[in-house]
Design a protein around this motif. Sequence first.
Motif, PDB file in Angstrom:
ATOM      1  N   LEU A 125       0.828  -1.208   0.000  1.00 45.36           N
ATOM      2  CA  LEU A 125       0.000   0.000   0.000  1.00 45.36           C
ATOM      3  C   LEU A 125       0.859   1.253   0.000  1.00 45.36           C
ATOM      4  O   LEU A 125       0.591   2.216  -0.715  1.00 45.36           O
ATOM      5  N   ARG A 126       1.897   1.240   0.819  1.00 45.39           N
ATOM      6  CA  ARG A 126       2.762   2.425   0.921  1.00 45.39           C
ATOM      7  C   ARG A 126       3.462   2.702  -0.404  1.00 45.39           C
ATOM      8  O   ARG A 126       3.572   3.859  -0.818  1.00 45.39           O
ATOM      9  N   TYR A 127       3.932   1.667  -1.083  1.00 42.63           N
ATOM     10  CA  TYR A 127       4.613   1.882  -2.362  1.00 42.63           C
ATOM     11  C   TYR A 127       3.650   2.411  -3.418  1.00 42.63           C
ATOM     12  O   TYR A 127       4.009   3.263  -4.227  1.00 42.63           O
ATOM     13  N   PHE A 128       2.401   1.905  -3.404  1.00 41.41           N
ATOM     14  CA  PHE A 128       1.429   2.420  -4.371  1.00 41.41           C
ATOM     15  C   PHE A 128       1.077   3.861  -4.073  1.00 41.41           C
ATOM     16  O   PHE A 128       0.990   4.696  -4.986  1.00 41.41           O
ATOM     17  N   ALA A 184      13.624   4.022   4.105  1.00 44.54           N
ATOM     18  CA  ALA A 184      13.112   2.708   3.717  1.00 44.54           C
ATOM     19  C   ALA A 184      12.034   2.843   2.642  1.00 44.54           C
ATOM     20  O   ALA A 184      11.970   2.035   1.699  1.00 44.54           O
ATOM     21  N   LEU A 185      11.190   3.855   2.767  1.00 45.36           N
ATOM     22  CA  LEU A 185      10.174   4.103   1.737  1.00 45.36           C
ATOM     23  C   LEU A 185      10.826   4.469   0.417  1.00 45.36           C
ATOM     24  O   LEU A 185      10.454   3.960  -0.644  1.00 45.36           O
ATOM     25  N   GLU A 186      11.809   5.344   0.475  1.00 43.62           N
ATOM     26  CA  GLU A 186      12.506   5.771  -0.733  1.00 43.62           C
ATOM     27  C   GLU A 186      13.205   4.601  -1.422  1.00 43.62           C
ATOM     28  O   GLU A 186      13.185   4.483  -2.653  1.00 43.62           O
ATOM     29  N   GLN A 187      13.781   3.712  -0.635  1.00 46.47           N
ATOM     30  CA  GLN A 187      14.575   2.608  -1.181  1.00 46.47           C
ATOM     31  C   GLN A 187      13.777   1.326  -1.364  1.00 46.47           C
ATOM     32  O   GLN A 187      14.323   0.309  -1.783  1.00 46.47           O
ATOM     33  N   HIS A 188      12.467   1.372  -1.062  1.00 47.31           N
ATOM     34  CA  HIS A 188      11.589   0.198  -1.147  1.00 47.31           C
ATOM     35  C   HIS A 188      12.140  -0.968  -0.332  1.00 47.31           C
ATOM     36  O   HIS A 188      12.214  -2.105  -0.798  1.00 47.31           O
ATOM     37  N   THR A 189      12.503  -0.655   0.915  1.00 47.91           N
ATOM     38  CA  THR A 189      12.992  -1.680   1.840  1.00 47.91           C
ATOM     39  C   THR A 189      12.203  -1.623   3.153  1.00 47.91           C
ATOM     40  O   THR A 189      12.751  -1.817   4.230  1.00 47.91           O
ATOM     41  N   ILE A 190      10.912  -1.349   3.062  1.00 50.57           N
ATOM     42  CA  ILE A 190      10.071  -1.208   4.254  1.00 50.57           C
ATOM     43  C   ILE A 190      10.012  -2.528   5.018  1.00 50.57           C
ATOM     44  O   ILE A 190       9.816  -3.597   4.434  1.00 50.57           O
ATOM     45  N   GLU A 191      10.144  -2.424   6.348  1.00 51.91           N
ATOM     46  CA  GLU A 191       9.981  -3.563   7.245  1.00 51.91           C
ATOM     47  C   GLU A 191       8.881  -3.247   8.257  1.00 51.91           C
ATOM     48  O   GLU A 191       8.383  -2.117   8.316  1.00 51.91           O
ATOM     49  N   ALA A 192       8.521  -4.246   9.048  1.00 51.23           N
ATOM     50  CA  ALA A 192       7.401  -4.083   9.986  1.00 51.23           C
ATOM     51  C   ALA A 192       7.621  -2.927  10.955  1.00 51.23           C
ATOM     52  O   ALA A 192       6.661  -2.271  11.369  1.00 51.23           O
ATOM     53  N   THR A 193       8.863  -2.648  11.310  1.00 49.01           N
ATOM     54  CA  THR A 193       9.146  -1.564  12.253  1.00 49.01           C
ATOM     55  C   THR A 193       8.827  -0.191  11.676  1.00 49.01           C
ATOM     56  O   THR A 193       8.724   0.786  12.425  1.00 49.01           O
TER      57      THR A 193
END
Length: 231
Positions: A125-128, A184-193
């Motif tokens: 969802l965040r990436y979209f 993390a959002l910029e690099q598309h490496t989002i984790e649960a934290t």
Amino acid sequence: MERGYVLHHRPYREANVLVNLLVDGHGRIDAVARLGSGRRSIKSILQPFQPLIFEFSGKSELKTLTQVEAGAPPVPLSGHGLYAGMYLNELLVRTLSVHHGAENLFITYHQALMAMAARFCQSQLRYFEQSLLHELGAMPSLAMDAAGDPLEAVIYYRWVAEEGFWPTLATHASNSFSGASLMALEQHTIEATHFAELKQLMRLLLHPLLGNKPLLSRQLFSRSVHAKAVK
């Protein structure tokens, strides 16, 4: 022939339906389609998450949809993925107009649906949302702060509309976010934290586009979670 998805539809005059579509290479298109009857009826395929191929014509903003066919089986969304798909559709209808273009959003949307059908995760969802905000020119830089300095993972930043992210010591404010989450959002490496912070960030960024009217998809999801909790 064009390809696209129905975002929303509603009855329009006798035996017709008005559809909001996301179309590959075009962005949003609003069109009228004749439902037909019997075996020729297209009612069953003019549904969300059903890939379509079709033609459209007309010089006004409201097009005419013709030769509508299913392009593939419906994307099999269920559970949280289904509510997330409904959220994406509502988000597009509320923020994207026929004047925005957004020619590249179709592929991003299609990939998001397929990913959610395979295994739902909040990061999808965040990436979209990030892609949509980029298309609308409303996504701030996630590489530099408002002063032009590179973001740092260990620093917190306060979001200021029309300015950007400013370093802050107020780490628990509703408009403050860790550099680690932003990067993390910029690099598309989002984790649960990162989930909670980035969910709040996107709500802040989308609010000027959505206004104060609640999202129906969000209300439906909340009711579903509550109903399961009380069983």
